[in-house]
Design a protein around this motif. Sequence first.
Motif, PDB file in Angstrom:
ATOM      1  N   PHE A 136      11.481   5.374  -7.442  1.00 11.11           N
ATOM      2  CA  PHE A 136      11.367   6.674  -8.112  1.00 11.11           C
ATOM      3  C   PHE A 136      10.440   6.560  -9.305  1.00 11.11           C
ATOM      4  O   PHE A 136      10.623   5.709 -10.186  1.00 11.11           O
ATOM      5  CB  PHE A 136      12.746   7.145  -8.561  1.00 11.11           C
ATOM      6  N   ASP A 137       9.421   7.407  -9.311  1.00 11.52           N
ATOM      7  CA  ASP A 137       8.469   7.471 -10.423  1.00 11.52           C
ATOM      8  C   ASP A 137       8.927   8.585 -11.349  1.00 11.52           C
ATOM      9  O   ASP A 137       8.682   9.772 -11.100  1.00 11.52           O
ATOM     10  CB  ASP A 137       7.064   7.743  -9.886  1.00 11.52           C
ATOM     11  N   ALA A 138       9.615   8.203 -12.441  1.00 10.17           N
ATOM     12  CA  ALA A 138      10.188   9.209 -13.331  1.00 10.17           C
ATOM     13  C   ALA A 138       9.118  10.036 -14.025  1.00 10.17           C
ATOM     14  O   ALA A 138       9.340  11.200 -14.360  1.00 10.17           O
ATOM     15  CB  ALA A 138      11.076   8.522 -14.373  1.00 10.17           C
ATOM     16  N   SER A 139       7.942   9.458 -14.264  1.00  9.80           N
ATOM     17  CA  SER A 139       6.897  10.195 -14.978  1.00  9.80           C
ATOM     18  C   SER A 139       6.383  11.378 -14.178  1.00  9.80           C
ATOM     19  O   SER A 139       5.908  12.363 -14.739  1.00  9.80           O
ATOM     20  CB  SER A 139       5.743   9.258 -15.332  1.00  9.80           C
ATOM     21  N   ARG A 140       6.467  11.289 -12.843  1.00 12.33           N
ATOM     22  CA  ARG A 140       5.959  12.366 -11.994  1.00 12.33           C
ATOM     23  C   ARG A 140       7.042  12.990 -11.124  1.00 12.33           C
ATOM     24  O   ARG A 140       6.773  13.928 -10.376  1.00 12.33           O
ATOM     25  CB  ARG A 140       4.829  11.841 -11.117  1.00 12.33           C
ATOM     26  N   GLY A 141       8.256  12.472 -11.222  1.00 10.23           N
ATOM     27  CA  GLY A 141       9.356  13.062 -10.478  1.00 10.23           C
ATOM     28  C   GLY A 141       9.225  12.932  -8.982  1.00 10.23           C
ATOM     29  O   GLY A 141       9.660  13.813  -8.237  1.00 10.23           O
ATOM     30  N   THR A 142       8.654  11.839  -8.498  1.00 14.48           N
ATOM     31  CA  THR A 142       8.448  11.645  -7.062  1.00 14.48           C
ATOM     32  C   THR A 142       8.925  10.262  -6.656  1.00 14.48           C
ATOM     33  O   THR A 142       8.998   9.337  -7.470  1.00 14.48           O
ATOM     34  CB  THR A 142       6.967  11.803  -6.678  1.00 14.48           C
ATOM     35  N   TYR A 143       9.220  10.124  -5.362  1.00 19.16           N
ATOM     36  CA  TYR A 143       9.567   8.831  -4.779  1.00 19.16           C
ATOM     37  C   TYR A 143       8.309   8.243  -4.151  1.00 19.16           C
ATOM     38  O   TYR A 143       7.669   8.883  -3.319  1.00 19.16           O
ATOM     39  CB  TYR A 143      10.670   8.980  -3.738  1.00 19.16           C
ATOM     40  N   VAL A 144       7.953   7.042  -4.575  1.00 15.60           N
ATOM     41  CA  VAL A 144       6.756   6.363  -4.078  1.00 15.60           C
ATOM     42  C   VAL A 144       7.167   5.478  -2.906  1.00 15.60           C
ATOM     43  O   VAL A 144       7.948   4.540  -3.068  1.00 15.60           O
ATOM     44  CB  VAL A 144       6.098   5.520  -5.191  1.00 15.60           C
ATOM     45  N   VAL A 145       6.646   5.784  -1.735  1.00 21.75           N
ATOM     46  CA  VAL A 145       6.988   5.071  -0.502  1.00 21.75           C
ATOM     47  C   VAL A 145       5.794   4.219  -0.095  1.00 21.75           C
ATOM     48  O   VAL A 145       4.677   4.732   0.049  1.00 21.75           O
ATOM     49  CB  VAL A 145       7.349   6.064   0.620  1.00 21.75           C
ATOM     50  N   ARG A 146       6.011   2.930   0.096  1.00 24.31           N
ATOM     51  CA  ARG A 146       4.943   1.994   0.426  1.00 24.31           C
ATOM     52  C   ARG A 146       5.150   1.412   1.817  1.00 24.31           C
ATOM     53  O   ARG A 146       6.173   1.670   2.469  1.00 24.31           O
ATOM     54  CB  ARG A 146       4.872   0.885  -0.628  1.00 24.31           C
ATOM     55  N   ASP A 147       4.175   0.614   2.257  1.00 23.75           N
ATOM     56  CA  ASP A 147       4.306   0.011   3.582  1.00 23.75           C
ATOM     57  C   ASP A 147       5.472  -0.963   3.636  1.00 23.75           C
ATOM     58  O   ASP A 147       5.967  -1.284   4.717  1.00 23.75           O
ATOM     59  CB  ASP A 147       2.995  -0.675   3.995  1.00 23.75           C
ATOM     60  N   LEU A 148       5.928  -1.432   2.498  1.00 20.98           N
ATOM     61  CA  LEU A 148       7.090  -2.311   2.453  1.00 20.98           C
ATOM     62  C   LEU A 148       8.393  -1.566   2.739  1.00 20.98           C
ATOM     63  O   LEU A 148       9.431  -2.189   2.910  1.00 20.98           O
ATOM     64  CB  LEU A 148       7.192  -2.962   1.065  1.00 20.98           C
ATOM     65  N   ARG A 200       0.837  -1.201   0.000  1.00 22.65           N
ATOM     66  CA  ARG A 200       0.000   0.000   0.000  1.00 22.65           C
ATOM     67  C   ARG A 200       0.869   1.247   0.000  1.00 22.65           C
ATOM     68  O   ARG A 200       1.836   1.358   0.742  1.00 22.65           O
ATOM     69  CB  ARG A 200      -0.904  -0.011   1.223  1.00 22.65           C
ATOM     70  N   GLU A 201       0.515   2.202  -0.824  1.00 24.51           N
ATOM     71  CA  GLU A 201       1.275   3.437  -0.924  1.00 24.51           C
ATOM     72  C   GLU A 201       0.989   4.324   0.277  1.00 24.51           C
ATOM     73  O   GLU A 201      -0.162   4.630   0.587  1.00 24.51           O
ATOM     74  CB  GLU A 201       0.911   4.163  -2.221  1.00 24.51           C
ATOM     75  N   LEU A 202       2.057   4.770   0.944  1.00 27.57           N
ATOM     76  CA  LEU A 202       1.917   5.595   2.138  1.00 27.57           C
ATOM     77  C   LEU A 202       2.283   7.050   1.904  1.00 27.57           C
ATOM     78  O   LEU A 202       1.660   7.945   2.464  1.00 27.57           O
ATOM     79  CB  LEU A 202       2.796   5.044   3.269  1.00 27.57           C
ATOM     80  N   LEU A 203       3.304   7.294   1.102  1.00 31.41           N
ATOM     81  CA  LEU A 203       3.788   8.654   0.871  1.00 31.41           C
ATOM     82  C   LEU A 203       4.222   8.813  -0.570  1.00 31.41           C
ATOM     83  O   LEU A 203       4.589   7.836  -1.238  1.00 31.41           O
ATOM     84  CB  LEU A 203       4.992   8.975   1.778  1.00 31.41           C
ATOM     85  N   ARG A 204       4.179  10.058  -1.013  1.00 33.24           N
ATOM     86  CA  ARG A 204       4.847  10.460  -2.247  1.00 33.24           C
ATOM     87  C   ARG A 204       5.716  11.666  -1.910  1.00 33.24           C
ATOM     88  O   ARG A 204       5.213  12.649  -1.371  1.00 33.24           O
ATOM     89  CB  ARG A 204       3.852  10.800  -3.360  1.00 33.24           C
ATOM     90  N   VAL A 205       6.999  11.565  -2.228  1.00 35.20           N
ATOM     91  CA  VAL A 205       7.955  12.603  -1.857  1.00 35.20           C
ATOM     92  C   VAL A 205       8.589  13.156  -3.122  1.00 35.20           C
ATOM     93  O   VAL A 205       9.146  12.406  -3.930  1.00 35.20           O
ATOM     94  CB  VAL A 205       9.041  12.042  -0.916  1.00 35.20           C
ATOM     95  N   LYS A 206       8.495  14.460  -3.271  1.00 36.05           N
ATOM     96  CA  LYS A 206       9.140  15.137  -4.392  1.00 36.05           C
ATOM     97  C   LYS A 206      10.426  15.754  -3.882  1.00 36.05           C
ATOM     98  O   LYS A 206      10.401  16.680  -3.066  1.00 36.05           O
ATOM     99  CB  LYS A 206       8.211  16.204  -4.973  1.00 36.05           C
ATOM    100  N   ALA A 207      11.560  15.220  -4.310  1.00 46.14           N
ATOM    101  CA  ALA A 207      12.861  15.668  -3.825  1.00 46.14           C
ATOM    102  C   ALA A 207      13.869  15.563  -4.965  1.00 46.14           C
ATOM    103  O   ALA A 207      13.678  14.819  -5.931  1.00 46.14           O
ATOM    104  CB  ALA A 207      13.310  14.828  -2.633  1.00 46.14           C
TER     105      ALA A 207
END
Length: 772
Positions: free
Chosen positions: A566-578, A295-302
């Motif tokens: 890293f999701d290159a299409s949106r420039g964000t790091y996808v952080v999940r419960d894993l 499950r996706e918990l955070l999206r971080v743009k850095a």
Amino acid sequence: MTPATAVRPVAPRARPPVADRGPAAPATAPARWPGALRALAFAALVVQGALAWSRQLAPEGHRVALQGAALAFAVGAVAAAAGRLRHTGLRRTAVGVACLAGVCAALPAAGMPVQLLGWRNWGVLADGVGEGIGALPDLNIPYRGLDDWVRWIVMTGAGLLGVVAAVLAFAPGAPCGRARRSLGAAVALGLLYGVAIVERDPTSPFASGLEWALLLAVFLGADRLAAIRGARPRVAAAAVAAVTMALAAIIAPQLDGARPIVDYRSFGQDIARGKQDVFDWNHSYSPLRWPRDGRELLRVKAKTAAYWKTVSLPRFDGERWLQADSATPTLVDTPLPRDRPDWYEDIAVTVRALRSSQYATAGWTSRIFDQSRRAQPAGSGSFRTVGRPLKTADTYSASVYVPKPTSQELRDAGTVYPDYVRSALTMELPQRVGGPGVGAGNTTVVEFAPFGSTDPRPITYLPRRAGVVGGTDILAASGYRRTWALAQELRARATSPFALLRSIRRRVQSGASYTETPRQGRVPLDAFLWDTKEGYCQQFSGAMALLLRMAGVPARVASGFAPGQFDASRGTYVVRDLDAHSWVEAFFPGIGWVTFDPTPTVAPPNSQSSGDGGDTVGDGGSDASARADVTRAAGSSGSSGAGTSASSGGGSVLPWAGLACLVAAALAGGAWWWRRPHEPLAPVDELRRALRRSGRPAAPGLTLRALERTLVGAPTAQGYVRELSRARYAGGGDGPSHQERAALRRELGTGLGPAGRARAWWALPPRLRRRR
């Protein structure tokens, strides 16, 4: 000869004579002002509703709202122009194409880049729409967040309601059906305006509501007012409507109570809370027995990857690492050098399925801004919320300091430690793990000598006594005697704190295996280093931080999340419960707290860095996804113990509700399509079309009687043709029954396989009851 040509023409029946009524009145063209007035009222309603809808965002998106209103105007104009087409099929096709184009254009009209509609980006589009819809139940109105998908989805709702209202209001059809569709358009316009003002009150709610009611009355009553003959009845009807709205304006303020009649928002929050993860970051070292579903918990743009830290665990109570009971929130416990601008940046975080009182940032955080919850310092460069915790769809930005030194910079850092890191060189020795010097029920605090000091003996603080030098004997007799001896051995061989850190990391990893169900000893970390040699990130990071402190290097444990994918299409790091994780922060003079991760990279947490240098993300790190290494609790209602996380499954109810609405709309549209007034196809013409569609065109000279003889083996299907002949020639009978129609359909598909049977359904579909 086709069945139609085999039938002799029947003389038309004579009409009864009509009495002479005098000269006919001259035909007059119908008045056009009702339609124009109705269109103007519709335009005003759409603009008012779209502007009210845009107030759900902050800053308000008036330009986007007007784009959605313009889209509704365009769809309504095409639907109205379709009424000029002569052929029914063309009219239906034009309305359908306009409706489909309006739905597809709703997202671009809401501000989404048009490029995302390309087929190459359909995966990104689907993920983004799902994320935006999933965030709606927990949305705070007005939404001040930074997530573009949430903003686009919110404004798409206004565009879609406008398109639906336009199609229902202006699609061509019979007058009776048009009246029902106008009521449907009024419902859509009511949702467009009503949802917006319920979520956020307008400046003048009753004046705005009265204006909307007047416009709706004009939209619904313009045609009917024109149908009333005579000026006096029209004035009377308008007066009744005006008096009714005046009474409503008087009564409505009296019904506006302080508390809602139905608190739907709290109900929706209760539903949405069931799918959020809640973490307690303290260590426990117990086996991991919680399900992980990615499950996706955070999206971080850095700009660069980092370990997204939520809390520091500076206190070691003799068994495990915990958050500090008391801390100085405003203490700056890091150097913050100004000659390294590349170590500073601002990150933007969007919360997904996470419920947390701590802000997930990176490194050492100096401030939180653009947040939807008040933030207060929590010590060690971390922040927490004031009051309610963060939840789905909350966004914030943070100014962070994340040092990324090279190996040489760490070697040259020196050993001149400031006073504020003295607490990072201590541990507690309670009676249960202490030696003979610790009395029953007492806790001894041991402060270790910094690396490079002339006197390496630790200082012990006994209850009600001042600090004394001589903690060596207490440690040698405690449950950590083996670990203490190892730390002194490694310290004696090291030439610098960085060399000591690398040797400690190798010792922690040596012979140790990763497992989420480790065996536990009486003293967990000592047993991990010497007996079981198995564990997950809590054991690895906890043992390394303890050895560093015993050897004189200020260290602590940090908890949060690995960098994620890293999701290159949106420039964000996808952080999940894993990606939940624990790691080590070691202090270096002039640099600050540097991230090190001793958990083996061959283990499931594979997002931690693996370089031989600083082991920081900037020095040989990886951007892959990590597995979670924080234990979970029994549930949202249970006892969340140390090192646990409460999580309960269940997705958002809103996507299912939206799907149900789409299905209901499709069924309603299909029912309207079949039941709308139309000119039915003649039975003989329908038979000719059925033969052609099924691939059995009528041969020249084929008559109805000859066709009836060919169906001698299927008496029920034969009855269809017989009833058709009787209705055609004798002028009587009710025509073929449903059973006879179904029998002929089976005969048309016989011998043609599954495709032929489906073709027979298309050739002679079931006849639904349609009104003329």
